[in-house]
Design a protein around this motif. Structure first.
Motif, PDB file in Angstrom:
ATOM      1  N   THR A   1       7.013  -0.175   4.560  1.00  0.00           N
ATOM      2  CA  THR A   1       6.976  -0.966   3.466  1.00  0.00           C
ATOM      3  C   THR A   1       8.421  -1.083   3.323  1.00  0.00           C
ATOM      4  OG1 THR A   1       7.378   0.918   1.726  1.00  0.00           O
ATOM      5  CG2 THR A   1       5.078  -0.098   1.984  1.00  0.00           C
ATOM      6  N   ARG A   2       9.380  -0.503   3.688  1.00  0.00           N
ATOM      7  CA  ARG A   2      10.749  -0.631   3.670  1.00  0.00           C
ATOM      8  C   ARG A   2      11.034  -1.560   4.487  1.00  0.00           C
ATOM      9  NH1 ARG A   2      15.586   0.548   1.654  1.00  0.00           N
ATOM     10  NH2 ARG A   2      14.524   2.445   0.382  1.00  0.00           N
TER      11      ARG A   2
ATOM     12  N   ILE B   1      -0.078 -13.145   7.964  1.00  0.00           N
ATOM     13  CA  ILE B   1       1.200 -13.617   8.656  1.00  0.00           C
ATOM     14  C   ILE B   1       1.800 -12.476   9.109  1.00  0.00           C
ATOM     15  CG2 ILE B   1       3.296 -15.047   7.637  1.00  0.00           C
ATOM     16  CD1 ILE B   1       0.548 -17.068   8.288  1.00  0.00           C
ATOM     17  N   ASP B   2       1.866 -11.652   8.215  1.00  0.00           N
ATOM     18  CA  ASP B   2       3.047 -10.621   8.225  1.00  0.00           C
ATOM     19  C   ASP B   2       2.247  -8.825   8.422  1.00  0.00           C
ATOM     20  OD1 ASP B   2       4.406  -8.272   9.027  1.00  0.00           O
ATOM     21  OD2 ASP B   2       6.817  -9.129   8.258  1.00  0.00           O
ATOM     22  N   LYS B   3       1.697  -8.789   9.434  1.00  0.00           N
ATOM     23  CA  LYS B   3       0.534  -6.865   9.187  1.00  0.00           C
ATOM     24  C   LYS B   3       1.355  -5.859   8.786  1.00  0.00           C
ATOM     25  CE  LYS B   3      -0.072  -5.848  13.735  1.00  0.00           C
ATOM     26  NZ  LYS B   3      -0.928  -5.220  14.865  1.00  0.00           N
TER      27      LYS B   3
ATOM     28  N   PHE C   1       0.590  -0.941  -0.092  1.00  0.00           N
ATOM     29  CA  PHE C   1       0.151   0.241   0.164  1.00  0.00           C
ATOM     30  C   PHE C   1       1.097   1.539   0.198  1.00  0.00           C
ATOM     31  CE2 PHE C   1      -2.499  -3.761   2.171  1.00  0.00           C
ATOM     32  CZ  PHE C   1      -3.765  -3.209   1.623  1.00  0.00           C
ATOM     33  N   GLY C   2       0.363   1.920  -0.837  1.00  0.00           N
ATOM     34  CA  GLY C   2       1.383   3.142  -0.810  1.00  0.00           C
ATOM     35  C   GLY C   2       1.075   4.325  -1.910  1.00  0.00           C
ATOM     36  N   SER C   3       1.390   5.788  -1.841  1.00  0.00           N
ATOM     37  CA  SER C   3       1.109   6.525  -2.836  1.00  0.00           C
ATOM     38  C   SER C   3       2.040   7.304  -3.222  1.00  0.00           C
ATOM     39  CB  SER C   3       0.148   7.562  -2.445  1.00  0.00           C
ATOM     40  OG  SER C   3       1.015   8.540  -1.241  1.00  0.00           O
ATOM     41  N   CYS C   4       1.844   7.983  -4.585  1.00  0.00           N
ATOM     42  CA  CYS C   4       3.333   8.735  -5.358  1.00  0.00           C
ATOM     43  C   CYS C   4       3.809   9.717  -4.116  1.00  0.00           C
ATOM     44  CB  CYS C   4       3.043   8.870  -6.316  1.00  0.00           C
ATOM     45  SG  CYS C   4       1.904  10.440  -6.715  1.00  0.00           S
ATOM     46  N   THR C   5       3.075  10.749  -3.618  1.00  0.00           N
ATOM     47  CA  THR C   5       3.218  11.316  -2.493  1.00  0.00           C
ATOM     48  C   THR C   5       4.300  11.629  -1.190  1.00  0.00           C
ATOM     49  OG1 THR C   5       1.813  11.871  -1.518  1.00  0.00           O
ATOM     50  CG2 THR C   5       2.318  13.111  -3.770  1.00  0.00           C
ATOM     51  N   CYS C   6       4.294   9.673  -1.215  1.00  0.00           N
ATOM     52  CA  CYS C   6       5.509   9.511  -0.190  1.00  0.00           C
ATOM     53  C   CYS C   6       6.214   8.723  -0.142  1.00  0.00           C
ATOM     54  CB  CYS C   6       4.101   8.155   0.379  1.00  0.00           C
ATOM     55  SG  CYS C   6       5.172   7.734   1.480  1.00  0.00           S
ATOM     56  N   PRO C   7       7.671   9.435  -0.524  1.00  0.00           N
ATOM     57  CA  PRO C   7       9.542   9.379  -0.637  1.00  0.00           C
ATOM     58  C   PRO C   7       9.376   8.073  -0.352  1.00  0.00           C
ATOM     59  CG  PRO C   7       9.535  11.395  -0.016  1.00  0.00           C
ATOM     60  CD  PRO C   7       7.541  11.192   0.605  1.00  0.00           C
ATOM     61  N   PRO C   8       9.432   7.372   0.951  1.00  0.00           N
ATOM     62  CA  PRO C   8       9.998   6.347   1.784  1.00  0.00           C
ATOM     63  C   PRO C   8       9.210   5.648   1.343  1.00  0.00           C
ATOM     64  CG  PRO C   8       9.238   7.967   3.620  1.00  0.00           C
ATOM     65  CD  PRO C   8       8.971   8.665   2.793  1.00  0.00           C
ATOM     66  N   PHE C   9       8.223   5.377   0.424  1.00  0.00           N
ATOM     67  CA  PHE C   9       7.308   4.332  -0.480  1.00  0.00           C
ATOM     68  C   PHE C   9       8.145   4.030  -1.499  1.00  0.00           C
ATOM     69  CE2 PHE C   9       4.156   3.766  -3.494  1.00  0.00           C
ATOM     70  CZ  PHE C   9       4.021   1.704  -2.542  1.00  0.00           C
ATOM     71  N   VAL C  10       8.167   5.556  -2.174  1.00  0.00           N
ATOM     72  CA  VAL C  10       8.737   5.280  -3.528  1.00  0.00           C
ATOM     73  C   VAL C  10      10.184   4.582  -3.415  1.00  0.00           C
ATOM     74  CG1 VAL C  10       9.588   6.976  -5.973  1.00  0.00           C
ATOM     75  CG2 VAL C  10       6.861   7.319  -3.985  1.00  0.00           C
ATOM     76  N   SER C  11      10.778   4.970  -2.559  1.00  0.00           N
ATOM     77  CA  SER C  11      12.201   4.448  -2.554  1.00  0.00           C
ATOM     78  C   SER C  11      12.124   3.459  -2.543  1.00  0.00           C
ATOM     79  CB  SER C  11      12.709   5.242  -1.574  1.00  0.00           C
ATOM     80  OG  SER C  11      14.191   5.220  -0.741  1.00  0.00           O
ATOM     81  N   SER C  12      10.983   2.524  -1.483  1.00  0.00           N
ATOM     82  CA  SER C  12      11.049   1.191  -0.686  1.00  0.00           C
ATOM     83  C   SER C  12      10.505   0.103  -1.929  1.00  0.00           C
ATOM     84  CB  SER C  12       9.702   0.403   0.346  1.00  0.00           C
ATOM     85  OG  SER C  12       9.230   1.075  -0.817  1.00  0.00           O
ATOM     86  N   THR C  13       9.954   0.713  -2.894  1.00  0.00           N
ATOM     87  CA  THR C  13       9.331  -0.162  -4.450  1.00  0.00           C
ATOM     88  C   THR C  13      10.709  -0.681  -5.066  1.00  0.00           C
ATOM     89  OG1 THR C  13       9.832   1.584  -5.304  1.00  0.00           O
ATOM     90  CG2 THR C  13       7.151   1.396  -4.683  1.00  0.00           C
TER      91      THR C  13
ATOM     92  N   ARG D   1       1.971   0.323   3.957  1.00  0.00           N
ATOM     93  CA  ARG D   1       2.407  -0.558   4.823  1.00  0.00           C
ATOM     94  C   ARG D   1       2.784  -1.270   3.413  1.00  0.00           C
ATOM     95  NH1 ARG D   1      -1.534  -1.316   9.730  1.00  0.00           N
ATOM     96  NH2 ARG D   1      -0.567  -2.862  10.641  1.00  0.00           N
ATOM     97  N   LEU D   2       3.231  -3.047   4.024  1.00  0.00           N
ATOM     98  CA  LEU D   2       3.075  -3.925   3.321  1.00  0.00           C
ATOM     99  C   LEU D   2       2.758  -5.849   3.937  1.00  0.00           C
ATOM    100  CD1 LEU D   2       6.189  -4.899   1.406  1.00  0.00           C
ATOM    101  CD2 LEU D   2       5.280  -6.566   3.112  1.00  0.00           C
ATOM    102  N   ILE D   3       1.735  -5.887   3.412  1.00  0.00           N
ATOM    103  CA  ILE D   3       1.138  -7.031   4.403  1.00  0.00           C
ATOM    104  C   ILE D   3       1.180  -7.913   3.593  1.00  0.00           C
ATOM    105  CG2 ILE D   3      -0.880  -8.060   5.474  1.00  0.00           C
ATOM    106  CD1 ILE D   3      -2.162  -5.127   5.422  1.00  0.00           C
TER     107      ILE D   3
END
Length: 217
Positions: A200-201, A190-192, A83-95, A179-181
């Motif tokens: 996500t990272r 198994i991992d919420k 789960f995420g969006s483009c304006t979340c830098p930590p999420f974009v980096s985690s991809t 978030r990554l589930i």
């Protein structure tokens, strides 16, 4: 008698002021809440789901609207919901961590990205120099266009669906800002993961071990 009347009047005035101040405090809290809802940062919620719970079903469309993905259709293999969006830098980096894993495990594990509410949109909690500058979408179609442009720009290596404009799935999974589930083949969480800037990272770092354990069963 005049002195007693004065004391009674004073108590009435103080009581009235107390009521007025109470209403003012309630109104200030309401204004603060409305401000957060209008574009400020809401409190991060971890939600009610726990490891061991059956993951709630949902059905969301791809950005181009040509396909609807139902979570129940993914049963039979482990599932990784991102789960995420483009304006979340930590999420974009985690991809950059998640995309290679989606390719490595792609034939044995379902990876699905769910595009959710913007974390730092224009007019909200903007981040100076953010590579993605978008305003909060007002319609689902607009949200889909933003998600599609994001997927194209960073070359998302997994299917992507878009949450509704009213955040229907996000209200259940509490993934904001990212978030990554991990869910097993029977649909059990198994991992919420953790909802938060680094959610996500941090989950991606332990993902290979988690998936290997699931696939070894």
């Amino acid at each position: 008698m005049a002195s007693a009347d004065h004391r009674v009047s004073a108590r009435v005035i103080l009581a009235t002021l107390g009521v007025v101040m109470g209403f003012a405090h309630q109104e200030a809290e309401a204004q603060s809440r409305r401000s957060r809802e209008a574009g400020g940062r809401p409190a991060i919620s971890q939600g009610m789901l726990e490891n061991g719970d059956v993951a709630p079903d949902f059905a969301l469309a791809t950005p181009d609207g040509t396909k609807t993905v139902s979570f129940s259709q993914l049963r039979g293999k482990p599932v990784v919901l991102v789960f995420g969006s483009c304006t979340c830098p930590p999420f974009v980096s985690s991809t950059s961590l998640i995309s290679p894993l989606s390719k490595e495990y792609g034939d044995r594990v379902h990876f699905l990205m769910v595009y959710i509410r913007e974390a730092h949109p224009i007019g909200g909690r903007e981040i100076r120099g953010n590579q993605f500058q978008v305003a909060p979408p007002k319609t689902h179609e607009e949200k889909c266009r933003i998600a599609s442009a994001f997927a194209d720009r960073i070359d998302v290596a997994m299917p992507i669906v878009v949450d509704g404009i009213d955040d229907e799935v996000a209200k259940v999974y509490s993934p904001w800002p990212n978030r990554l589930i991990v869910i097993d083949a029977e649909g059990v969480i198994i991992d919420k993961g953790t909802a938060g800037p680094g959610g996500t990272r941090e989950s991606a770092k332990r993902l290979p071990e988690t998936l290997n354990q699931l696939l070894a069963k």
